[in-house]
Design an enzyme around this catalytic site. Structure first.
Site, short mmCIF file in Angstrom:
data_model
loop_
_atom_site.label_atom_id
_atom_site.label_comp_id
_atom_site.label_asym_id
_atom_site.label_seq_id
_atom_site.Cartn_x
_atom_site.Cartn_y
_atom_site.Cartn_z
N ARG A 18 66.33 3.45 47.07
CA ARG A 18 66.58 2.40 46.08
C ARG A 18 67.19 1.16 46.72
O ARG A 18 66.78 0.04 46.44
CB ARG A 18 67.48 2.91 44.95
CG ARG A 18 66.80 3.93 44.06
CD ARG A 18 67.72 4.46 42.99
NE ARG A 18 68.90 5.04 43.60
CZ ARG A 18 70.15 4.94 43.14
NH1 ARG A 18 70.39 4.28 42.02
NH2 ARG A 18 71.15 5.51 43.75
N ASN A 36 66.46 6.24 40.15
CA ASN A 36 66.11 7.65 40.37
C ASN A 36 65.73 8.28 39.04
O ASN A 36 66.36 8.02 38.02
CB ASN A 36 67.30 8.41 40.95
CG ASN A 36 67.55 8.11 42.40
OD1 ASN A 36 66.66 7.67 43.13
ND2 ASN A 36 68.76 8.35 42.86
#
Length: 90
Positions: A18, A36
């Site tokens: 990320r 996520n």
């Protein structure tokens, strides 16, 4: 403004996916987020220039060095009404 939602599977959580995606998206001038998912995938929403989206998609196919991308799914979507400026991790 074109937008795309990507779903990335493989070893993509716990490997700075990320944060690395955010850095790439910011470099490309894209807005959106990386998040996520409970099933182990990462969801990426990105909006901006079509060429920048294509470049991000290419990068997402391999991700950061620690990741192993097994598949990438892209869905072109409408720009969300409440899209925040910049690119964020959730």
């Amino acid at each position: 403004m074109p937008c795309a939602k990507f779903f990335v599977g493989g070893i993509v959580q716990g490997v700075f996916f990320r944060a690395s995606t955010r850095a790439q998206a910011q470099r490309l001038g894209l807005a959106g987020y990386a998040s996520n998912l409970a099933d182990g995938r990462v969801e990426v929403l990105a909006c901006g220039d079509a060429d920048a989206l294509a470049e991000l998609e290419s990068w997402l196919r391999h991700g950061p060095a620690q990741a192993r991308v097994d598949y990438l799914q892209r869905e072109d979507v409408d720009k969300p009404a409440a899209l925040a400026a910049g690119f964020h991790t959730l």
